[in-house]
Design a protein around this motif. Structure first.
Motif, PDB file in Angstrom:
ATOM      1  N   TYR A   5      -8.457  -9.880   4.186  1.00  0.00           N
ATOM      2  CA  TYR A   5      -7.311 -10.007   5.090  1.00  0.00           C
ATOM      3  C   TYR A   5      -6.413 -11.287   4.798  1.00  0.00           C
ATOM      4  N   ILE A   8      -4.465 -11.029   1.727  1.00  0.00           N
ATOM      5  CA  ILE A   8      -3.217 -10.078   2.107  1.00  0.00           C
ATOM      6  C   ILE A   8      -2.271 -10.798   2.995  1.00  0.00           C
ATOM      7  N   LYS A  12       1.689 -11.538   1.230  1.00  0.00           N
ATOM      8  CA  LYS A  12       2.481 -10.865   1.727  1.00  0.00           C
ATOM      9  C   LYS A  12       3.966 -11.328   1.475  1.00  0.00           C
ATOM     10  N   CYS A  21      -2.593  -3.781   0.507  1.00  0.00           N
ATOM     11  CA  CYS A  21      -3.724  -2.704   1.430  1.00  0.00           C
ATOM     12  C   CYS A  21      -4.353  -1.778   0.430  1.00  0.00           C
ATOM     13  N   ARG A  22      -3.189  -1.140  -0.199  1.00  0.00           N
ATOM     14  CA  ARG A  22      -3.956   0.114  -0.902  1.00  0.00           C
ATOM     15  C   ARG A  22      -4.500  -0.529  -2.115  1.00  0.00           C
ATOM     16  N   VAL A  26      -7.783  -1.126   1.882  1.00  0.00           N
ATOM     17  CA  VAL A  26      -8.102  -1.531   3.122  1.00  0.00           C
ATOM     18  C   VAL A  26      -7.126  -1.009   4.073  1.00  0.00           C
ATOM     19  N   ARG A  28      -4.065  -0.408   6.607  1.00  0.00           N
ATOM     20  CA  ARG A  28      -2.958  -1.347   7.225  1.00  0.00           C
ATOM     21  C   ARG A  28      -3.198  -1.591   8.411  1.00  0.00           C
ATOM     22  N   PHE A  31      -5.679  -4.310   8.898  1.00  0.00           N
ATOM     23  CA  PHE A  31      -5.043  -5.726   8.586  1.00  0.00           C
ATOM     24  C   PHE A  31      -4.285  -6.153   9.860  1.00  0.00           C
TER      25      PHE A  31
END
Length: 69
Positions: A5, A8, A12, A21-22, A26, A28, A31
């Motif tokens: 996380y 990500i 981002k 996430c894909r 994970v 979304r 997250f």
């Protein structure tokens, strides 16, 4: 899972959250749930530190999700 996380969160700014996430497999929603939890923990931490600096010895308020039923 926190490391995923956090990765990500850091990525981002340059890549869409959905793509990260894909790629990392994970959800979304997981997250964003982690993000909300991080913000809540930070707010509780700030409140605790603010009370400690002011000399208030009362414990911080109970978390709403842990209230007795």
């Amino acid at each position: 899972m926190n490391a995923v996380y956090a990765f990500i969160e850091a990525g981002k700014t340059t890549h869409p959250v959905a793509l990260l996430c894909r790629l990392l497999k994970v959800a979304r929603s997981s997250f964003y749930g982690w993000m909300a939890g991080e913000q809540a923990r930070a707010a509780r931490r700030r409140e605790f530190l603010r009370a400690a600096e002011s000399g208030d010895r009362r414990p911080p308020p109970a978390r709403p999700d842990h209230c007795p039923r």
